[in-house]
Write a protein that holds these residues in place. Structure first.
Motif, PDB file in Angstrom:
ATOM      1  N   LEU A  94     -46.331 106.348 -15.004  1.00 30.03           N
ATOM      2  CA  LEU A  94     -45.832 105.532 -13.904  1.00 30.03           C
ATOM      3  C   LEU A  94     -45.136 104.297 -14.436  1.00 30.03           C
ATOM      4  N   THR A  95     -43.923 104.048 -13.964  1.00 31.11           N
ATOM      5  CA  THR A  95     -43.228 102.833 -14.392  1.00 31.11           C
ATOM      6  C   THR A  95     -42.695 102.092 -13.164  1.00 31.11           C
ATOM      7  N   ALA A  96     -42.249 100.889 -13.389  1.00 24.18           N
ATOM      8  CA  ALA A  96     -41.549 100.117 -12.370  1.00 24.18           C
ATOM      9  C   ALA A  96     -40.821  99.028 -13.134  1.00 24.18           C
ATOM     10  N   SER A  97     -39.765  98.469 -12.537  1.00 25.93           N
ATOM     11  CA  SER A  97     -39.001  97.428 -13.233  1.00 25.93           C
ATOM     12  C   SER A  97     -39.912  96.227 -13.475  1.00 25.93           C
ATOM     13  N   VAL A  98     -39.548  95.419 -14.482  1.00 29.83           N
ATOM     14  CA  VAL A  98     -40.347  94.244 -14.806  1.00 29.83           C
ATOM     15  C   VAL A  98     -40.425  93.298 -13.590  1.00 29.83           C
ATOM     16  N   GLU A  99     -39.333  93.202 -12.816  1.00 31.87           N
ATOM     17  CA  GLU A  99     -39.321  92.311 -11.643  1.00 31.87           C
ATOM     18  C   GLU A  99     -40.308  92.824 -10.574  1.00 31.87           C
ATOM     19  N   ALA A 100     -40.261  94.124 -10.318  1.00 31.27           N
ATOM     20  CA  ALA A 100     -41.164  94.692  -9.300  1.00 31.27           C
ATOM     21  C   ALA A 100     -42.616  94.492  -9.723  1.00 31.27           C
ATOM     22  N   ARG A 101     -42.873  94.644 -11.026  1.00 31.45           N
ATOM     23  CA  ARG A 101     -44.244  94.497 -11.520  1.00 31.45           C
ATOM     24  C   ARG A 101     -44.706  93.049 -11.450  1.00 31.45           C
ATOM     25  N   ALA A 102     -43.809  92.109 -11.766  1.00 33.79           N
ATOM     26  CA  ALA A 102     -44.179  90.688 -11.695  1.00 33.79           C
ATOM     27  C   ALA A 102     -44.504  90.304 -10.244  1.00 33.79           C
ATOM     28  N   GLN A 103     -43.705  90.819  -9.307  1.00 38.21           N
ATOM     29  CA  GLN A 103     -43.959  90.561  -7.873  1.00 38.21           C
ATOM     30  C   GLN A 103     -45.344  91.052  -7.484  1.00 38.21           C
ATOM     31  N   ARG A 104     -45.676  92.271  -7.915  1.00 39.89           N
ATOM     32  CA  ARG A 104     -46.972  92.862  -7.552  1.00 39.89           C
ATOM     33  C   ARG A 104     -48.122  92.077  -8.163  1.00 39.89           C
ATOM     34  N   ARG A 105     -47.956  91.695  -9.437  1.00 40.86           N
ATOM     35  CA  ARG A 105     -49.020  90.956 -10.111  1.00 40.86           C
ATOM     36  C   ARG A 105     -49.196  89.583  -9.444  1.00 40.86           C
ATOM     37  N   TYR A 106     -48.064  88.972  -9.046  1.00 35.46           N
ATOM     38  CA  TYR A 106     -48.104  87.666  -8.372  1.00 35.46           C
ATOM     39  C   TYR A 106     -48.948  87.772  -7.096  1.00 35.46           C
ATOM     40  N   LYS A 107     -48.644  88.797  -6.305  1.00 31.92           N
ATOM     41  CA  LYS A 107     -49.344  89.002  -5.036  1.00 31.92           C
ATOM     42  C   LYS A 107     -50.845  89.219  -5.283  1.00 31.92           C
ATOM     43  N   GLU A 109     -46.533 114.236 -23.926  1.00 27.95           N
ATOM     44  CA  GLU A 109     -45.686 115.407 -23.795  1.00 27.95           C
ATOM     45  C   GLU A 109     -46.063 116.118 -22.493  1.00 27.95           C
ATOM     46  N   GLY A 110     -45.085 116.482 -21.727  1.00 25.23           N
ATOM     47  CA  GLY A 110     -45.368 117.181 -20.476  1.00 25.23           C
ATOM     48  C   GLY A 110     -45.718 116.265 -19.318  1.00 25.23           C
ATOM     49  N   ALA A 111     -45.661 114.937 -19.534  1.00 31.82           N
ATOM     50  CA  ALA A 111     -45.991 114.016 -18.444  1.00 31.82           C
ATOM     51  C   ALA A 111     -44.862 113.977 -17.417  1.00 31.82           C
ATOM     52  N   HIS A 112     -45.239 113.844 -16.153  1.00 34.04           N
ATOM     53  CA  HIS A 112     -44.250 113.635 -15.091  1.00 34.04           C
ATOM     54  C   HIS A 112     -43.946 112.143 -15.024  1.00 34.04           C
ATOM     55  N   LEU A 113     -42.672 111.781 -15.040  1.00 32.86           N
ATOM     56  CA  LEU A 113     -42.307 110.367 -14.963  1.00 32.86           C
ATOM     57  C   LEU A 113     -42.120 109.959 -13.505  1.00 32.86           C
ATOM     58  N   LEU A 114     -42.674 108.812 -13.142  1.00 27.04           N
ATOM     59  CA  LEU A 114     -42.552 108.338 -11.764  1.00 27.04           C
ATOM     60  C   LEU A 114     -42.207 106.854 -11.766  1.00 27.04           C
ATOM     61  N   ASP A 115     -40.980 106.528 -11.339  1.00 26.70           N
ATOM     62  CA  ASP A 115     -40.558 105.125 -11.244  1.00 26.70           C
ATOM     63  C   ASP A 115     -40.831 104.653  -9.821  1.00 26.70           C
ATOM     64  N   THR A 116     -41.754 103.707  -9.685  1.00 27.07           N
ATOM     65  CA  THR A 116     -42.196 103.290  -8.350  1.00 27.07           C
ATOM     66  C   THR A 116     -41.548 101.991  -7.873  1.00 27.07           C
ATOM     67  N   SER A 117     -40.501 101.525  -8.587  1.00 29.38           N
ATOM     68  CA  SER A 117     -39.875 100.239  -8.216  1.00 29.38           C
ATOM     69  C   SER A 117     -39.548 100.174  -6.727  1.00 29.38           C
ATOM     70  N   ASP A 118     -38.984 101.270  -6.194  1.00 26.72           N
ATOM     71  CA  ASP A 118     -38.575 101.265  -4.787  1.00 26.72           C
ATOM     72  C   ASP A 118     -39.433 102.192  -3.936  1.00 26.72           C
ATOM     73  N   MET A 119     -40.680 102.359  -4.327  1.00 25.66           N
ATOM     74  CA  MET A 119     -41.564 103.265  -3.576  1.00 25.66           C
ATOM     75  C   MET A 119     -42.763 102.495  -3.068  1.00 25.66           C
ATOM     76  N   THR A 120     -43.309 102.932  -1.952  1.00 18.12           N
ATOM     77  CA  THR A 120     -44.591 102.356  -1.539  1.00 18.12           C
ATOM     78  C   THR A 120     -45.677 103.093  -2.320  1.00 18.12           C
ATOM     79  N   ALA A 121     -46.863 102.499  -2.337  1.00 18.68           N
ATOM     80  CA  ALA A 121     -47.979 103.138  -3.035  1.00 18.68           C
ATOM     81  C   ALA A 121     -48.250 104.520  -2.436  1.00 18.68           C
ATOM     82  N   ASP A 122     -48.172 104.616  -1.114  1.00 17.29           N
ATOM     83  CA  ASP A 122     -48.486 105.905  -0.483  1.00 17.29           C
ATOM     84  C   ASP A 122     -47.463 106.986  -0.833  1.00 17.29           C
TER      85      ASP A 122
END
Ligand code: DC
Length: 220
Positions: A142-155, A192-205
């Motif tokens: 699971l990844t997300a942009s550094v900005e999206a992650r900083a926002q989440r950590r701030y909250k 190896e074999g991991a599914h990549l998921l970028d959640t920058s523009d996704m809700t948790a659900d």
């Protein structure tokens, strides 16, 4: 090898993997392992025990000796509830430091395997799919942009009553990413074999649904 299924969710700090992993576990009725909490507990234990964080042997001894208990959302170190204390940035940074020490990672190895209990486990961290549960039924990075992650950590920090500054958080995240990614043992990287998921523009659900879809459709 155990027949108990594991869903391994790895990713950088504040990528949302904890929330996603917890919800996936709840939807499936599986157990949940927050492996980052174990590194945070080991760091807190070392800080409280007066061990220098650079003293690999002393920190590893503290890590082996600690008694941890997870009760739903609540986390105990010995008799003390430390659910909020381990989320402080200082503890997170210390956790990232001691996580680079091989003896500390070894000290937490069996503890992590012990969470694999029927009917299944959802485990989140940095090396769940690469080192701890290489036979996981599903591996997600699971990844997300550094900005999206900083926002989440701030909250997250504000909600827990800590003060926080966005500029400091961006700097901290970048430093922590570099340390977790570049260390010699169990560095953060997709298995190896991991599914990549970028959640920058996704809700948790939305992320939860994606993981559950992959799990339902996995080759067995
Ligand atoms: O996920 P977190 O921010 O709570 O993790 C705290 C630190 O612990 C993180 O910076 C790196 C370390 N960690 C690790 O090395 N391996 C794991 N499986 C989980 C966390």
């Amino acid at each position: 090898m155990s027949s108990i299924p594991v869903i391994a969710i790895d990713g950088p700090t504040a990528s949302g993997k904890g929330t996603v992993a917890q919800r996936v576990a709840a939807r499936l009725g599986y157990h949940y392992l927050d492996s980052g909490a174990l590194y945070r507990l080991a760091a807190l234990s070392a800080l409280r025990g007066g061990a220098s964080l650079a003293d690999e042997t002393a920190v590893a001894i503290q890590a082996r000796a600690m008694t941890v208990r997870f009760a739903g959302e609540r986390i105990f170190l010995g008799e003390d509830e430390v659910s909020n204390a381990i989320r402080a940035e200082e503890v997170g940074n210390s956790a990232s430091r001691i996580a680079a020490l091989p003896a500390v990672r070894q000290a937490l190895y069996d503890l992590q395997l012990g969470f694999r209990q029927a009917p299944g486990l959802v485990a989140d961290g940095r090396d769940m799919a690469t080192v701890i549960f290489p036979d996981a039924a599903l591996k997600v990075f699971l990844t997300a942009s550094v900005e999206a992650r900083a926002q989440r950590r701030y909250k997250q920090l504000i909600e827990k009553g800590f003060s926080a500054s966005m500029a400091d958080l961006l700097k901290d995240l970048a430093e922590r990413d570099a340390r977790d990614t570049n260390r010699a043992v169990a560095p953060l990287r997709p298995a190896e074999g991991a599914h990549l998921l970028d959640t920058s523009d996704m809700t948790a659900d939305q992320a939860v649904d994606q993981v559950l879809n992959w799990y339902a459709g996995r080759a067995s």
